[in-house]
Write an enzyme that holds these catalytic residues in place. Structure first.
Site, PDB file in Angstrom:
ATOM      1  N   LYS A   1      -9.542   7.129 -18.450  1.00  0.00           N
ATOM      2  CA  LYS A   1      -9.874   7.669 -19.763  1.00  0.00           C
ATOM      3  C   LYS A   1      -8.658   7.574 -20.703  1.00  0.00           C
ATOM      4  CE  LYS A   1     -13.528   8.450 -17.283  1.00  0.00           C
ATOM      5  NZ  LYS A   1     -13.778   9.714 -16.601  1.00  0.00           N
TER       6      LYS A   1
ATOM      7  N   TYR B   1     -16.720  18.231 -13.512  1.00  0.00           N
ATOM      8  CA  TYR B   1     -17.144  16.825 -13.644  1.00  0.00           C
ATOM      9  C   TYR B   1     -18.154  16.461 -12.542  1.00  0.00           C
ATOM     10  CZ  TYR B   1     -16.850  11.734 -13.568  1.00  0.00           C
ATOM     11  OH  TYR B   1     -17.163  10.403 -13.564  1.00  0.00           O
TER      12      TYR B   1
ATOM     13  N   ARG C   1       0.837  -1.212   0.000  1.00  0.00           N
ATOM     14  CA  ARG C   1       0.000   0.000   0.000  1.00  0.00           C
ATOM     15  C   ARG C   1       0.869   1.257   0.000  1.00  0.00           C
ATOM     16  NH1 ARG C   1      -1.276   1.940   4.691  1.00  0.00           N
ATOM     17  NH2 ARG C   1      -1.926  -0.037   5.578  1.00  0.00           N
TER      18      ARG C   1
ATOM     19  N   ASP D   1      -8.018  19.590 -13.618  1.00  0.00           N
ATOM     20  CA  ASP D   1      -8.380  18.232 -14.024  1.00  0.00           C
ATOM     21  C   ASP D   1      -8.157  18.164 -15.527  1.00  0.00           C
ATOM     22  OD1 ASP D   1      -9.657  15.924 -14.907  1.00  0.00           O
ATOM     23  OD2 ASP D   1     -11.251  16.057 -13.406  1.00  0.00           O
TER      24      ASP D   1
HETATM   25  C1  LIG Z   1     -14.130  10.167 -15.252  1.00  0.00           C
HETATM   26  C2  LIG Z   1     -13.700  11.480 -14.737  1.00  0.00           C
HETATM   27  C3  LIG Z   1     -13.345  11.666 -13.389  1.00  0.00           C
HETATM   28  C4  LIG Z   1     -13.490  10.564 -12.352  1.00  0.00           C
HETATM   29  O1  LIG Z   1     -12.622   9.504 -12.596  1.00  0.00           O
HETATM   30  P1  LIG Z   1     -12.940   7.975 -12.190  1.00  0.00           P
HETATM   31  O2  LIG Z   1     -11.706   7.267 -12.633  1.00  0.00           O
HETATM   32  O3  LIG Z   1     -14.190   7.570 -12.916  1.00  0.00           O
HETATM   33  O4  LIG Z   1     -13.148   7.952 -10.708  1.00  0.00           O
HETATM   34  C5  LIG Z   1     -12.902  12.921 -12.991  1.00  0.00           C
HETATM   35  N1  LIG Z   1     -12.822  13.957 -13.865  1.00  0.00           N
HETATM   36  C6  LIG Z   1     -13.169  13.821 -15.162  1.00  0.00           C
HETATM   37  C7  LIG Z   1     -13.069  14.998 -16.062  1.00  0.00           C
HETATM   38  C8  LIG Z   1     -13.620  12.587 -15.645  1.00  0.00           C
HETATM   39  O5  LIG Z   1     -13.964  12.467 -16.937  1.00  0.00           O
END
Ligand SMILES: *Cc1c(COP(=O)(O)O)cnc(C)c1O
Length: 394
Positions: free
Chosen positions: A202, A100, A48, A177
């Site tokens: 993503k 988001y 961890r 982000d």
């Molecule tokens: C999908 C997403 C998140 C969250 O990520 P997860 O891996 O689904 O927890 C945060 N910000 C944006 C812009 C996203 O597209």
């Protein structure tokens, strides 16, 4: 080794020191032997806290975001949660309005339970100076935003945050982000941001088979605080997921370029249908994008990225028909994978937002969001054309 593709392939990916294996083995061990109490054989004690596959992924990601440090988490949401957990009670955050959905949920339904207040603004570039209070510790932006792909001038916001920081003792950090563009298209730290976060789920992993997150920074103090929380909270990714995401990251430059090139062609095609099957198109690669000049400054080669949103003629019914008629675009949430996806935000990803608020930020019932993949361009064109025709024949 300074160019992106070379870094993507090689950063954090040295041949194995003991066997020479060119690809790192997956290190599943949760614990590591010690020669004497508190004297581990190698660099690791307990998985961890750190493990070889996570270290390698973090090194690679840091290189791609031009950061000194990166920390991996079990999801993008866990990365966000760790950043918010780093704040003391009763601190304040300023965020862009169309952040988001999961981040909005964390801000309003989780962070508030330890007194953290968040102010949302739909015109953060203009408003930010007035919104920052003595309690403000974070400014949170996403550019482009989801799903309307509006652009925030990161350097402009960063300059204001830096000015505030210079005038007081307490830290204030700008978080970006960067999920929607990936580090290939945009590097927020080079524009003055203090911390960049990603849903690795993503573009970075890019194959729709890992849920993971990451945060990267050049700020040593911020890194130490987040590293402490990464271990203390324990929302860490598995060694296997780190290995998979690292494999995905090695082709990020090829995938991001291909997706962006495909999206540019499709966005121009959709734009040519305005007045007929299409009402409006939002894509940062289009000359008609209202912030095109900012895009040219902050995206690599002015690339538009792989995400498009457009309003289809014929209302919610046509949007639904389009998305259930495509043959290559799969109707599904999420984005950033090799395969093309489409969705209707009003009834899927953004269904939780009340209609009047949703429409005020441009998310109408007829809005379709495309995540353009890396398939052959001409096949994607044909698919969009036949789905547009089917939807307008409705
Ligand atoms: C999908 C997403 C998140 C969250 O990520 P997860 O891996 O689904 O927890 C945060 N910000 C944006 C812009 C996203 O597209």
């Amino acid at each position: 080794m300074t160019n992106f593709g070379t870094l993507a392939v090689h950063a954090g990916a040295e041949p194995d020191r003991t066997t020479g294996a060119v690809i790192q083995p997956i290190s599943l061990s949760t614990t590591f032997a010690q020669n004497a109490p508190a004297s581990p054989v190698g660099d690791y004690e307990y998985s961890r806290s750190s493990n070889p596959n996570r270290d390698s992924f973090e090194q690679a990601l840091a290189a791609l975001e031009q950061a000194r440090f990166a920390l991996a988490y079990s999801s993008g949401s866990a990365a966000t949660a760790n950043v918010l957990q780093s704040l003391a009670q009763d601190r304040h955050v300023v965020s862009i309005g169309d952040v988001y959905g999961g981040t909005h949920r964390y801000f309003t339904k989780v962070a508030n339970s330890h007194g953290v207040q968040v102010t949302f603004s739909n015109s953060i570039e203009e408003d930010i100076e007035g919104l920052i209070t003595p309690a403000t510790r974070l400014v949170w932006i996403e550019s482009p935003s989801n799903p309307t792909l509006s652009i925030t001038d990161i350097a402009k916001v960063a300059a204001i945050v830096a000015k505030v920081r210079a005038s007081r003792k307490e830290a204030i950090h700008l978080v970006v982000d960067n999920t929607f563009l990936s580090p290939y298209v945009q590097n927020p730290l080079t524009l003055g941001a203090d911390l960049v976060v990603h849903s690795v789920t993503k573009y970075i992993n890019g194959h729709s088979d890992v849920v993971m997150g990451v945060a990267a920074t050049n700020d040593e103090q911020l890194h130490e605080r987040l590293r402490f929380l990464q271990n203390a909270i324990g929302a860490v990714p598995s060694a296997f997921d780190c290995w998979l995401a690292h494999r995905g990251l090695k082709t990020l430059h090829l995938r991001a370029k291909a997706a962006s090139n495909n999206a540019q062609v499709l966005a121009e095609l959709l734009e040519s249908k305005i007045g007929a099957e299409v009402i409006a198109v939002a894509y940062p690669g289009l000359k008609s994008h209202p912030r095109r000049a900012v895009v040219e400054r902050q995206h690599r080669n002015g690339l538009g990225g792989g995400m498009i949103s457009f309003r289809i003629s014929g209302g919610a019914k046509a949007a639904s028909k389009f998305c259930s008629t495509t043959k290559i675009f799969t109707l599904a949430e999420s984005l950033g994978g090799i395969e093309s996806l489409c969705e209707v935000p009003a009834v899927m990803t953004h269904a939780g937002i009340p209609q009047d608020k949703r429409e005020a930020s441009g998310v109408y019932d007829d809005l379709i969001r495309l995540s353009v993949g890396i398939e052959d361009t001409e096949d994607l064109i044909a698919d969009v054309l036949q789905a547009l025709q089917a939807a307008s024949a409705n």
